[in-house]
Design a protein around this motif. Structure first.
Motif, short mmCIF file in Angstrom:
data_model
loop_
_atom_site.label_atom_id
_atom_site.label_comp_id
_atom_site.label_asym_id
_atom_site.label_seq_id
_atom_site.Cartn_x
_atom_site.Cartn_y
_atom_site.Cartn_z
N GLU A 220 0.75 -1.02 0.04
CA GLU A 220 -0.20 0.15 -0.05
C GLU A 220 1.04 1.37 0.04
OE1 GLU A 220 -2.44 -3.40 1.61
OE2 GLU A 220 -0.45 -2.68 1.95
N CYS A 221 1.79 1.17 0.61
CA CYS A 221 3.00 2.26 0.75
C CYS A 221 3.50 2.54 -0.61
CB CYS A 221 4.08 2.09 1.59
SG CYS A 221 3.41 1.82 3.53
N PHE A 222 3.67 1.66 -1.44
CA PHE A 222 4.51 1.60 -2.64
C PHE A 222 3.45 1.91 -3.75
CE2 PHE A 222 5.52 -0.49 -6.65
CZ PHE A 222 6.81 -0.11 -6.86
N GLU A 223 2.15 1.59 -3.38
CA GLU A 223 1.08 2.35 -4.39
C GLU A 223 0.91 3.77 -4.18
OE1 GLU A 223 -2.29 -1.19 -4.80
OE2 GLU A 223 -2.14 -0.28 -2.75
N VAL A 224 0.86 4.40 -3.19
CA VAL A 224 0.88 5.82 -2.86
C VAL A 224 1.89 6.52 -3.85
CG1 VAL A 224 1.22 7.69 -1.28
CG2 VAL A 224 -0.02 5.58 -0.87
N LEU A 225 3.17 5.91 -3.70
CA LEU A 225 4.29 6.44 -4.57
C LEU A 225 4.04 6.26 -5.99
CD1 LEU A 225 7.35 7.49 -5.03
CD2 LEU A 225 7.88 4.95 -5.15
N ILE A 226 3.49 5.20 -6.37
CA ILE A 226 3.21 5.14 -7.82
C ILE A 226 2.20 5.90 -8.33
CG2 ILE A 226 2.54 3.46 -9.70
CD1 ILE A 226 5.37 3.23 -8.89
N SER A 227 1.13 6.11 -7.54
CA SER A 227 -0.18 6.90 -7.82
C SER A 227 0.34 8.41 -8.08
CB SER A 227 -1.06 6.79 -6.57
OG SER A 227 -0.63 7.46 -5.62
N LYS A 228 1.33 8.89 -7.54
CA LYS A 228 1.92 10.45 -7.58
C LYS A 228 2.74 10.55 -8.82
CE LYS A 228 -0.11 11.34 -3.64
NZ LYS A 228 -1.31 12.60 -3.68
N ILE A 229 3.31 9.57 -9.29
CA ILE A 229 4.60 9.81 -10.39
C ILE A 229 4.52 8.72 -11.53
CG2 ILE A 229 6.21 10.60 -8.36
CD1 ILE A 229 7.60 8.15 -8.69
N GLY A 230 3.65 8.03 -11.48
CA GLY A 230 3.52 6.85 -12.67
C GLY A 230 2.92 7.40 -13.77
N SER A 231 2.15 8.41 -13.95
CA SER A 231 1.32 8.63 -15.15
C SER A 231 2.06 8.88 -16.35
CB SER A 231 0.74 10.02 -14.99
OG SER A 231 1.38 11.21 -14.71
N LYS A 232 3.34 9.19 -16.41
CA LYS A 232 4.24 9.20 -17.72
C LYS A 232 4.88 7.98 -18.12
CE LYS A 232 2.25 13.28 -18.91
NZ LYS A 232 3.23 14.43 -19.00
#
Length: 481
Positions: A220-232
């Motif tokens: 879940e912690c890792f998901e937060v990171l990707i949700s912020k920076i993963g769009s591109k």
């Protein structure tokens, strides 16, 4: 005697001309040099050829005054085996390098705050690539703020090979608006990192590699990171040093990619598990670990498994063409065995393969062990009912410790009822009788490839091959010198 002396003179004259021409070539202003520094031989080259060097690797002790403004074409610099205090003095000379685009630094240990290094790096306006490695982990794990007085870096490639806190790295990255390639090779990510602010100033981040070193970081912690920076993101690679089965959950990754990484093209996932823990820790819902569903196949992200020592390595990686040339993308799962688990009687223990089969079906097998006894081969392949191809290094028809047992003989004689192997790749053929065994072993063989024949002549090999279904035969025949 006179003729002998004339011959010696001619040889001396020829080599003198070669040396002269080589020296002229070295001194040519149009020649660009790539130098790996060695104190005993490189000082003279550096002294007279600074303006020609475009790439320099400093791998030994060197003077911190070595770099000066005469290196006008130096684009790439690699520094190893240096301490942090010397490094700061050394970097201060880099301001005089107008073309420096790539800088790689490997520290034995770091006795200073990392921010001091980054302050110096940010002052290098032409720099596009920066990699920092620190060998001594005990000195590398720091958490500190970084504020370069709003000075922005033009870095595009940023590789960190030391244990680093996520908040510290994101703080540094916030001053790199042009960054698009980030590799965090030893990321320390703890629960409070959820509170980290991930600035929206990373619009160009397309390539991200992470190796997570903390054992208790929840997915879940890792998901937060990707949700912020993963769009591109177009390229994403993830590896977890510690064995947390949550990070090998196909459904969770599928949801994460669909929601937050819509542009992802290449995906690499590595997960290592001890063979004794796989059954105990695996998810009760088998579907969650199904990396062969249409989501993965449509993107051509393929599952590969390796049994090595006491570990099983699971990898998801982009499809690349294999020797077996499988057309059915749903049947690409491959198992590589680098270690065969046997008991004291040299009999195969199939626990490892049973554990693998709890996750997925295997269609292609590679065994890297040299001189594989055919009895072990029969037992291994008998566990893999759906096997379509086999690659082996070399075979052993007879084992000094034992003969074929009744079970192995039974497998061989009934193999025509069970075998689906149609393609075999043998790296080394050492005995002509191995051909006869493989023809019996794979009654429906259609493709057979051999790399090294070891002085066995091709006509003899062809006489051994009498197979109804075989339609493709490949030999590697080296050309004569």
């Amino acid at each position: 005697m006179t003729n002998h002396l004339e011959g010696v003179y001619q040889i001396h004259h020829i080599f003198s001309n070669i040396n002269y021409r080589f020296q002229q070539l070295i001194n040519s202003s149009s020649l660009r040099l790539k130098i790996i520094y060695c104190a005993n031989i490189s000082n003279e080259i550096l002294r007279f050829n600074k303006e020609q060097i475009y790439s320099l690797s400093l791998n030994e002790s060197f003077s911190i005054n070595l770099i000066d403004s005469l290196f006008i074409y130096l684009e790439s610099l690699r520094i190893t085996s240096i301490n942090s205090n010397e490094l700061l003095l050394f970097i201060s000379n880099f301001q005089s390098l107008p073309c420096l685009k790539s800088l790689t630094i490997k520290l034995l240990q770091c006795d200073i705050n990392h921010s001091q290094i980054y302050y110096e790096i940010f002052s290098l306006k032409m720099l596009k690539y920066f990699k920092l490695s620190i060998d001594d982990y005990s000195t590398s794990l720091q958490s500190s703020s970084f504020n370069p007085n709003k000075q922005m870096s033009h870095l595009e490639y940023f590789i960190i090979d030391y244990q680093c806190f996520l908040p510290s790295i994101t703080n540094i990255l916030s001053y790199m608006p042009s960054i698009h390639y980030v590799s965090l090779m030893k990321l320390f990510y703890y629960r409070s990192s959820l509170e980290t602010n991930y600035p929206s100033i990373w619009p160009n981040l397309t390539h991200l590699s992470i190796c997570l070193t903390t054992w208790d970081t929840m997915f879940e912690c890792f998901e937060v990171l990707i949700s912020k920076i993963g769009s591109k993101l177009k390229f994403f690679s993830f590896k977890n040093y510690h064995r947390n089965i949550d990070y090998f959950n196909a459904s969770r990754w599928e949801n994460l990619i669909l929601k937050f990484m819509p542009q992802l093209d290449k995906f690499y996932l590595k997960y290592t598990e001890n063979v004794d823990r796989i059954l105990r820790d695996r998810d009760n819902n088998e579907e969650t670990n199904d990396f062969t569903r249409s989501f993965w196949i449509e993107r051509k992200w393929i599952l590969e498994i390796e049994i090595n020592n006491q570990n099983i390595l699971f990898s998801i990686l982009p499809y690349k063409k294999q020797w077996f040339n499988e057309e059915n993308l749903f049947k690409l799962n491959q198992l590589v065995i680098s270690r065969i688990n046997i008991n004291k009687y040299n009999y195969f223990i199939q626990d490892d393969i049973n554990r693998v089969l709890n996750f997925t079906q295997i269609y292609h097998l590679e065994i890297t062990n040299e001189n594989l006894f055919i009895g072990l081969l029969l037992q291994i392949t008998n566990c893999l009912f759906e096997l379509r191809s086999l690659k082996i290094h070399s075979l052993l028809l007879e084992d000094d410790s034992r003969d074929l047992n009744l079970k192995e003989i039974s497998i061989l004689y009934s193999i025509h009822l069970t075998s689906q192997i149609k393609k075999i790749y043998l790296r080394n053929l050492t005995n002509i009788k191995q051909i006869d065994f493989l023809m019996k072993f794979s009654p429906y063989l259609s493709f057979f490839k051999i790399d090294y024949l070891h002085n066995l002549d091709i006509p003899s090999i062809l006489r051994q091959i009498n197979h109804t279904y075989l339609n493709s035969l490949c030999f590697y025949v080296p050309t004569a010198d």
